[in-house]
Design a protein around this motif. Structure first.
Motif, PDB file in Angstrom:
ATOM      1  N   GLU A  43      -3.623  -1.268  -4.660  1.00 16.83           N
ATOM      2  CA  GLU A  43      -2.483  -1.185  -3.882  1.00 16.83           C
ATOM      3  C   GLU A  43      -1.963  -2.413  -4.205  1.00 16.83           C
ATOM      4  OE1 GLU A  43      -0.728  -0.566   0.623  1.00 16.83           O
ATOM      5  OE2 GLU A  43      -2.490  -1.840   0.069  1.00 16.83           O
ATOM      6  N   ILE A  44      -0.429  -2.706  -4.542  1.00 15.72           N
ATOM      7  CA  ILE A  44       0.349  -3.957  -4.758  1.00 15.72           C
ATOM      8  C   ILE A  44       1.239  -4.134  -3.619  1.00 15.72           C
ATOM      9  CG2 ILE A  44       1.737  -5.335  -6.386  1.00 15.72           C
ATOM     10  CD1 ILE A  44       0.325  -3.825  -8.666  1.00 15.72           C
ATOM     11  N   TYR A  45       1.046  -4.862  -2.719  1.00 14.95           N
ATOM     12  CA  TYR A  45       1.778  -4.890  -1.495  1.00 14.95           C
ATOM     13  C   TYR A  45       2.495  -6.306  -1.669  1.00 14.95           C
ATOM     14  CZ  TYR A  45       3.152  -5.631   3.397  1.00 14.95           C
ATOM     15  OH  TYR A  45       3.843  -5.827   4.516  1.00 14.95           O
ATOM     16  N   GLY A  46       3.597  -6.567  -1.728  1.00 16.26           N
ATOM     17  CA  GLY A  46       4.331  -7.584  -2.167  1.00 16.26           C
ATOM     18  C   GLY A  46       3.861  -8.382  -3.342  1.00 16.26           C
ATOM     19  N   ALA A  97      -4.728   7.350   2.057  1.00 12.28           N
ATOM     20  CA  ALA A  97      -4.597   7.157   3.637  1.00 12.28           C
ATOM     21  C   ALA A  97      -4.434   5.488   4.013  1.00 12.28           C
ATOM     22  CB  ALA A  97      -5.539   8.193   4.321  1.00 12.28           C
ATOM     23  N   LYS A  98      -4.981   4.777   3.417  1.00  9.64           N
ATOM     24  CA  LYS A  98      -4.862   3.354   3.817  1.00  9.64           C
ATOM     25  C   LYS A  98      -3.578   2.646   3.326  1.00  9.64           C
ATOM     26  CE  LYS A  98      -9.839   2.648   3.426  1.00  9.64           C
ATOM     27  NZ  LYS A  98     -10.971   1.973   2.921  1.00  9.64           N
ATOM     28  N   ARG A  99      -2.585   3.295   2.487  1.00 13.68           N
ATOM     29  CA  ARG A  99      -1.728   2.750   2.060  1.00 13.68           C
ATOM     30  C   ARG A  99      -0.370   2.433   3.141  1.00 13.68           C
ATOM     31  NH1 ARG A  99       2.385   5.872  -2.462  1.00 13.68           N
ATOM     32  NH2 ARG A  99       3.668   4.106  -3.019  1.00 13.68           N
ATOM     33  N   THR A 100       0.229   1.479   2.950  1.00 10.44           N
ATOM     34  CA  THR A 100       1.130   0.922   4.017  1.00 10.44           C
ATOM     35  C   THR A 100       2.472   1.658   3.870  1.00 10.44           C
ATOM     36  OG1 THR A 100       0.245  -1.400   3.475  1.00 10.44           O
ATOM     37  CG2 THR A 100       2.314  -1.079   4.508  1.00 10.44           C
ATOM     38  N   VAL A 101       2.780   2.440   4.652  1.00 13.78           N
ATOM     39  CA  VAL A 101       4.121   3.185   5.004  1.00 13.78           C
ATOM     40  C   VAL A 101       4.700   2.599   6.131  1.00 13.78           C
ATOM     41  CG1 VAL A 101       3.013   5.021   3.636  1.00 13.78           C
ATOM     42  CG2 VAL A 101       2.952   4.972   6.019  1.00 13.78           C
ATOM     43  N   ARG A 143       5.676   1.377   1.346  1.00 15.20           N
ATOM     44  CA  ARG A 143       6.047   0.010   1.261  1.00 15.20           C
ATOM     45  C   ARG A 143       5.252  -0.851   0.312  1.00 15.20           C
ATOM     46  NH1 ARG A 143      10.181   0.650   2.697  1.00 15.20           N
ATOM     47  NH2 ARG A 143      10.602  -1.615   3.388  1.00 15.20           N
ATOM     48  N   SER A 144       4.401   0.007  -0.615  1.00 13.62           N
ATOM     49  CA  SER A 144       3.562  -0.533  -1.625  1.00 13.62           C
ATOM     50  C   SER A 144       3.408   0.361  -2.823  1.00 13.62           C
ATOM     51  CB  SER A 144       2.188  -0.921  -1.024  1.00 13.62           C
ATOM     52  OG  SER A 144       1.530   0.280  -0.785  1.00 13.62           O
ATOM     53  N   ASP A 148       2.120   5.485  -8.405  1.00 10.95           N
ATOM     54  CA  ASP A 148       3.283   5.886  -7.539  1.00 10.95           C
ATOM     55  C   ASP A 148       3.997   4.388  -7.040  1.00 10.95           C
ATOM     56  OD1 ASP A 148       4.761   7.245  -5.700  1.00 10.95           O
ATOM     57  OD2 ASP A 148       3.231   7.597  -4.455  1.00 10.95           O
ATOM     58  N   LEU A 149       5.253   4.227  -7.793  1.00 13.16           N
ATOM     59  CA  LEU A 149       5.760   3.153  -7.375  1.00 13.16           C
ATOM     60  C   LEU A 149       6.619   3.579  -6.272  1.00 13.16           C
ATOM     61  CD1 LEU A 149       7.304   2.191 -11.026  1.00 13.16           C
ATOM     62  CD2 LEU A 149       5.253   1.306  -9.727  1.00 13.16           C
TER      63      LEU A 149
END
Length: 529
Positions: free
Chosen positions: A192-195, A244-248, A259-260, A293-294
């Motif tokens: 996951e690329i968050y920021g 399921a851990k992805r930031t939304v 959001r990531s 998934d962008l």
């Protein structure tokens, strides 16, 4: 309106400056020429022969339209063109401009409308190229577009209508089941690329960022967890748990806005075993199947967020990452000498998918709501530019398989060169023994000596300055240094005889060089067996 069909992806709709795909699987031998300045034949260097395991391919761009209650006027010309008419301007505004004219994009690989469900969409896109993973080629499929345009629906889907990710996993294991002579090892990683932070969603502590390092032109995450999967059920369960851990977060445009960016990667190591009666060694190939998934680009005003909130900051970071990706796409069209991969973590991770070693499917998701007209045009513009990006696709082999393939290619080249060498001499001197050639040379020289005998030239007596003849030197000329024609061949006395003698010498030198080249080829062939 266009619709899905079973027609395979076709790449003819390309910009004029885009290089066509190149597929070369033929080996070419070195051409043999006769050097006019030398007395022997030489092997000229062959023309540049492309690697039979590599090809140049443009990114395949597929446009998918999400249905909406209020839609722009759009015309789809199957299978690869779309024309969008802008919304009607209110009379109170300024007169119409060029932006109010219909815009036509005609260089996509496919355009599908809202009548295409996920199953049909998978059949006309990823299903066509998924088998290439078993040949050692990397495959990347990514969803790009504005927030709320249907990217996650295309990639993830839902239980009744799974997306490309779930269907791709099932298809991959089905293809392996059809090949009993192939054994495969599949490992899964989810990033996951968050920021500007990269997280491992498979790790227990997924909030701890990981490092990216550059190795051999590729970006590799350090310390990422790899999960071995042996079935389609195990793979789907592991992916579902990680995503399921992805930031939304909820916004005015989407109840569960991503959001990531998420990259699901499968590393596939396949080993092909030869038949029982074959002496060929097993071949091992390595491929990566990546699902990207962008997060969608968004405007603060439309999402209902504020700059100082967490959601607002996330939107700014998402837009910055997508801006870096758009700069990479733009650089390939304007200044390919410098591609700004290092501007963000997203472009570093996707380096191989844009101009690198991967077969890339670029799914451009758009919505036809009149309020999103400018975002739709921006998505289509960059998608059109992405179709001009050319990747260098290479079949990835382990070192042992690569060496065996190179030895096999060398053996083929040596056979072709040996065949060409047999046709060098019109007299086929290659099949004549050296002793026989020497005897033939001696016999030929003897015949030429007998046929070229001529009476000795009479010499005029030497005369002194006072015109008086010189007296003899007292003793007759000695016969010690006289040449015996029976013991030594007579030198040629005419230009024609000298030319014939040189031709025979050239033939002998040619034979010697051919024998040396054949010995070298036999040695190489022995080691390649």
């Amino acid at each position: 309106m266009g619709s899905c069909s079973s027609t395979p992806l076709e790449p003819p709709h390309r910009a004029p400056h885009s290089p066509p795909p190149r597929f070369s699987h033929e080996l070419e031998s070195a051409s043999l020429v006769n050097s006019p300045d030398k007395d022997s034949y030489i092997a000229s260097p062959p023309a540049e022969v492309p690697d039979p395991e590599e090809s140049l391919e443009s990114i395949q761009v597929i446009v998918r339209i999400r249905p909406s209650s209020q839609q722009l006027s759009v015309t789809i010309k199957p299978p690869s063109s779309i024309m969008i008419t802008p919304p009607v301007r209110p009379p109170s505004l300024s007169p119409a401009t060029t932006k109010d004219q219909a815009i036509d994009y005609n260089n996509f690989d496919r355009v599908v409308d809202d009548s295409c469900n996920n199953e049909e969409f998978f059949n006309v896109t990823l299903s066509k190229v998924l088998h290439r993973c078993l040949s050692g080629e990397n495959v990347t499929v990514m969803a790009y577009g504005q927030t709320g345009s249907g990217k996650t629906h295309t990639m993830i889907g839902y239980q009744e209508d799974p997306g490309l990710l779930s269907r791709g996993i099932s298809k991959l294991f089905d293809l392996l089941a059809e090949k009993p002579d192939v054994t495969a090892t599949i490992t899964l990683t989810v990033l996951e690329i968050y920021g500007e932070e990269v997280h491992d969603l498979l790790a227990a502590n997924s909030t701890e960022p990981i490092r990216l390092v550059e190795q051999n032109g590729t970006t590799t995450p350090v310390g990422v967890m790899e999960c071995a999967v042996t079935s389609k059920i195990a793979a789907n369960d592991a992916v579902t748990t990680a995503i399921a851990k992805r930031t939304v977060a909820a916004t005015q445009m989407n109840d569960s806005s991503s959001r990531s960016h998420v990259i699901v990667n499968f590393k596939i190591v396949t080993t092909t075993h030869p038949a029982a009666n074959s002496t060929a060694p097993p071949t091992t190939k390595i491929a990566n199947l990546a699902f990207v998934d962008l997060a969608g680009s968004e405007r603060i005003g439309k999402t209902g967020t504020k700059h100082n909130t967490q959601t607002g900051k996330e939107g700014v970071q998402i837009n910055m990452g997508l801006l870096s990706l758009s700069k990479v796409i733009k650089a390939f069209n304007e200044s390919p000498n410098h591609i700004p991969y290092r501007d963000s973590k997203l472009t570093r991770v996707l380096k191989q998918s844009f101009g690198g070693n991967a077969v890339t499917l670029f799914v451009s998701n758009v919505t036809l709501q009149p309020s999103n007209y400018s975002e739709t045009l921006s998505t289509l513009r960059y998608s059109s530019m992405a179709s001009n990006v050319v990747n260098k696709v290479v079949k990835n082999e382990d070192e042992v398989t690569k060496l065996h393939r190179q030895f096999a290619e060398l053996k083929i080249l040596s056979k072709r060169m040996a065949k060409d060498l047999q046709q060098l001499s019109p007299r086929r001197l290659k099949h004549v023994k050296k002793e026989e050639l020497k005897a033939l040379l001696s016999e030929q020289q003897g015949k030429k000596r007998d046929s070229s005998k001529s009476p000795p030239r009479s010499k005029s007596p030497r005369v002194r300055k006072n015109n008086m003849p010189m007296s003899p030197r007292g003793t007759p000329r000695s016969t010690k240094n006289r040449i015996d024609p029976k013991k030594s061949p007579k030198k040629p006395t005419t230009p024609l005889e000298e030319l014939d003698m040189n031709a025979v010498k050239v033939d002998l030198q040619t034979l010697n060089k051919m024998n040396e080249m054949n010995d070298a080829l036999d040695t190489k062939s022995m080691f390649s067996m």
